[in-house]
Design an enzyme around this catalytic site. Structure first.
Site, PDB file in Angstrom:
ATOM      1  N   ASP A  87       3.143  -4.939  -8.012  1.00 11.74           N
ATOM      2  CA  ASP A  87       3.195  -5.385  -6.615  1.00 11.74           C
ATOM      3  C   ASP A  87       4.434  -6.260  -6.393  1.00 11.74           C
ATOM      4  O   ASP A  87       4.566  -7.312  -7.012  1.00 11.74           O
ATOM      5  CB  ASP A  87       1.913  -6.169  -6.307  1.00 11.74           C
ATOM      6  CG  ASP A  87       1.940  -6.798  -4.923  1.00 11.74           C
ATOM      7  OD1 ASP A  87       2.653  -6.293  -4.052  1.00 11.74           O
ATOM      8  OD2 ASP A  87       1.227  -7.793  -4.725  1.00 11.74           O
TER       9      ASP A  87
ATOM     10  N   SER B 223       0.872  -5.598 -14.832  1.00 10.71           N
ATOM     11  CA  SER B 223       0.389  -5.997 -13.504  1.00 10.71           C
ATOM     12  C   SER B 223      -0.993  -6.604 -13.613  1.00 10.71           C
ATOM     13  O   SER B 223      -1.817  -6.127 -14.402  1.00 10.71           O
ATOM     14  CB  SER B 223       0.328  -4.756 -12.596  1.00 10.71           C
ATOM     15  OG  SER B 223      -0.401  -5.039 -11.417  1.00 10.71           O
TER      16      SER B 223
ATOM     17  N   LYS C 147      -1.361 -14.371 -15.536  1.00  9.96           N
ATOM     18  CA  LYS C 147      -0.048 -14.978 -15.305  1.00  9.96           C
ATOM     19  C   LYS C 147      -0.289 -16.370 -14.700  1.00  9.96           C
ATOM     20  O   LYS C 147      -1.229 -16.512 -13.925  1.00  9.96           O
ATOM     21  CB  LYS C 147       0.753 -14.129 -14.304  1.00  9.96           C
ATOM     22  CG  LYS C 147       0.986 -12.690 -14.779  1.00  9.96           C
ATOM     23  CD  LYS C 147       1.572 -11.837 -13.651  1.00  9.96           C
ATOM     24  CE  LYS C 147       1.643 -10.380 -14.068  1.00  9.96           C
ATOM     25  NZ  LYS C 147       2.182  -9.487 -13.009  1.00  9.96           N
TER      26      LYS C 147
ATOM     27  N   ASP D 173       6.405  -5.674 -13.445  1.00 18.61           N
ATOM     28  CA  ASP D 173       5.292  -6.042 -12.582  1.00 18.61           C
ATOM     29  C   ASP D 173       5.169  -4.892 -11.561  1.00 18.61           C
ATOM     30  O   ASP D 173       6.111  -4.104 -11.410  1.00 18.61           O
ATOM     31  CB  ASP D 173       5.660  -7.361 -11.881  1.00 18.61           C
ATOM     32  CG  ASP D 173       4.670  -7.757 -10.828  1.00 18.61           C
ATOM     33  OD1 ASP D 173       3.472  -7.789 -11.120  1.00 18.61           O
ATOM     34  OD2 ASP D 173       5.104  -8.029  -9.692  1.00 18.61           O
TER      35      ASP D 173
ATOM     36  N   GLU E 253       9.947  -9.264 -12.240  1.00 27.01           N
ATOM     37  CA  GLU E 253       8.872  -9.929 -11.488  1.00 27.01           C
ATOM     38  C   GLU E 253       9.330 -10.413 -10.125  1.00 27.01           C
ATOM     39  O   GLU E 253      10.490 -10.812  -9.974  1.00 27.01           O
ATOM     40  CB  GLU E 253       8.386 -11.166 -12.260  1.00 27.01           C
ATOM     41  CG  GLU E 253       7.096 -10.985 -13.011  1.00 27.01           C
ATOM     42  CD  GLU E 253       5.847 -10.878 -12.145  1.00 27.01           C
ATOM     43  OE1 GLU E 253       5.924 -11.089 -10.926  1.00 27.01           O
ATOM     44  OE2 GLU E 253       4.789 -10.593 -12.705  1.00 27.01           O
ATOM     45  N   ASP E 254       8.409 -10.405  -9.166  1.00 23.50           N
ATOM     46  CA  ASP E 254       8.720 -10.953  -7.835  1.00 23.50           C
ATOM     47  C   ASP E 254       8.036 -12.298  -7.605  1.00 23.50           C
ATOM     48  O   ASP E 254       8.340 -12.970  -6.621  1.00 23.50           O
ATOM     49  CB  ASP E 254       8.252  -9.989  -6.736  1.00 23.50           C
ATOM     50  CG  ASP E 254       6.743  -9.912  -6.673  1.00 23.50           C
ATOM     51  OD1 ASP E 254       6.121  -9.671  -7.735  1.00 23.50           O
ATOM     52  OD2 ASP E 254       6.174 -10.108  -5.582  1.00 23.50           O
TER      53      ASP E 254
ATOM     54  N   THR F 150       2.547  -3.860  -2.196  1.00 23.66           N
ATOM     55  CA  THR F 150       1.125  -3.815  -1.842  1.00 23.66           C
ATOM     56  C   THR F 150       0.625  -5.172  -1.349  1.00 23.66           C
ATOM     57  O   THR F 150      -0.529  -5.279  -0.926  1.00 23.66           O
ATOM     58  CB  THR F 150       0.270  -3.332  -3.040  1.00 23.66           C
ATOM     59  OG1 THR F 150       0.823  -3.865  -4.233  1.00 23.66           O
ATOM     60  CG2 THR F 150       0.241  -1.826  -3.131  1.00 23.66           C
TER      61      THR F 150
HETATM   62  P1  B16 Z   1      -6.407  -6.185  -7.897  1.00 24.49           P
HETATM   63  P2  B16 Z   1       0.988  -7.715  -9.616  1.00 24.49           P
HETATM   64  C1  B16 Z   1      -1.243  -8.515  -8.399  1.00 24.49           C
HETATM   65  O1  B16 Z   1      -0.329  -7.495  -8.691  1.00 24.49           O
HETATM   66  C2  B16 Z   1      -1.076  -8.942  -6.940  1.00 24.49           C
HETATM   67  O2  B16 Z   1       0.211  -9.523  -6.754  1.00 24.49           O
HETATM   68  C3  B16 Z   1      -2.135  -9.956  -6.595  1.00 24.49           C
HETATM   69  O3  B16 Z   1      -2.011 -10.331  -5.228  1.00 24.49           O
HETATM   70  C4  B16 Z   1      -3.519  -9.347  -6.860  1.00 24.49           C
HETATM   71  O4  B16 Z   1      -4.548 -10.283  -6.585  1.00 24.49           O
HETATM   72  C5  B16 Z   1      -3.599  -8.913  -8.323  1.00 24.49           C
HETATM   73  O5  B16 Z   1      -2.563  -7.969  -8.579  1.00 24.49           O
HETATM   74  C6  B16 Z   1      -4.932  -8.272  -8.660  1.00 24.49           C
HETATM   75  O6  B16 Z   1      -5.047  -7.056  -7.976  1.00 24.49           O
HETATM   76  O7  B16 Z   1      -7.325  -6.883  -6.967  1.00 24.49           O
HETATM   77  O8  B16 Z   1      -5.901  -4.845  -7.375  1.00 24.49           O
HETATM   78  O9  B16 Z   1      -6.952  -6.076  -9.303  1.00 24.49           O
HETATM   79  O10 B16 Z   1       1.976  -8.477  -8.776  1.00 24.49           O
HETATM   80  O11 B16 Z   1       0.566  -8.446 -10.889  1.00 24.49           O
HETATM   81  O12 B16 Z   1       1.428  -6.294  -9.866  1.00 24.49           O
HETATM   82 MG    MG Z   2       4.125  -8.990  -8.185  1.00 21.71          MG
END
Ligand code: B16
Ligand code: MG
Length: 216
Positions: free
Chosen positions: A10, A115, A146, A8, A170-171, A16
């Protein structure tokens, strides 16, 4: 015996979440919804549009906007978020990430990114680690987000291994659930919220080695 890693972004590679929060908070304020850091935990790993829907539901405003208006709101949040990402540098990698990725590369262990973020390629470039990954799943091509296992299964496929041969990191609970549903070994990266169902919990990637995980 494991053969590859699925990460993952973020909360695992970099943090982020704080920028997502600032951008969502600004937007929510504008439309009269108050969100806090505790609520923000629910948005981790959740797609942009699903995050907006959760914020609107939280403020009892799910029906207050048309689809076009919702798209414009999500776009506005993203423009602000991308502005906040401009100052990211390799110093923003979480502890142990650079060393872990170097080690994986030295041992020819393939790595993929799973991600939900459509900004993942840009973020990896800012962090200077784009070459560490053999594949990035494009979240725009997924039918389900997810906790569905789809993104993790696709990541394993992209690096030519089966989910059973992969270790996933994953977090967020939604992501961990997806990793387990895909049939991978799951490493939970603890960031303050309780995580359930992981095979192993670490605080940072400094807590584990590539060699150790390949034995799992
Ligand atoms: P974007 P991850 C996710 O990243 C974030 O945790 C989540 O808060 C965010 O809404 C999502 O990406 C979509 O991001 O708006 O940049 O497309 O944890 O799956 O790496
Ligand atoms: Mg994450």
């Amino acid at each position: 015996m494991k053969k590859g890693f699925v990460f993952d972004l973020d909360g695992v590679i970099t943090d982020t979440a704080k920028f997502h929060y600032l951008a969502w908070k600004d937007l929510a304020d504008e439309i009269g919804i108050e969100i806090d850091l505790k609520f923000n935990e629910q948005l981790k790993g959740i797609s942009r549009m699903d995050s907006l829907e959760r914020i609107l539901a939280y403020g009892n405003k799910s029906d207050a906007f048309t689809t076009e208006q919702k798209e414009a709101l999500a776009e506005k949040k993203n423009t602000h978020y991308v502005e906040l990402l401009q100052d990211l540098t390799p110093d923003d990698l979480l502890p142990g990430v650079q060393e872990f990725l170097n080690d994986a590369k030295a041992q020819n262990v393939p790595c993929a990114i799973a991600s939900a973020s459509k900004n993942a390629p840009f973020i990896l470039e800012k962090l200077g680690v784009q070459d560490a990954f053999d594949a990035i799943v494009d979240p725009a091509t997924l039918t389900k987000g997810k906790p569905d296992p789809e993104i993790f299964v696709r990541a394993a496929e992209a690096i030519n291994i089966t989910p059973a041969e992969a270790v996933g990191f994953e977090d967020a609970q939604a992501g961990l659930d997806g990793i387990k549903a895909a049939g991978m070994y799951a490493v939970g990266v603890y960031s303050g919220e309780e995580l359930h169902g992981a095979d192993l919990i670490v605080h940072h990637l400094t807590d584990i080695s590539v060699a150790e995980l390949l034995q799992k």
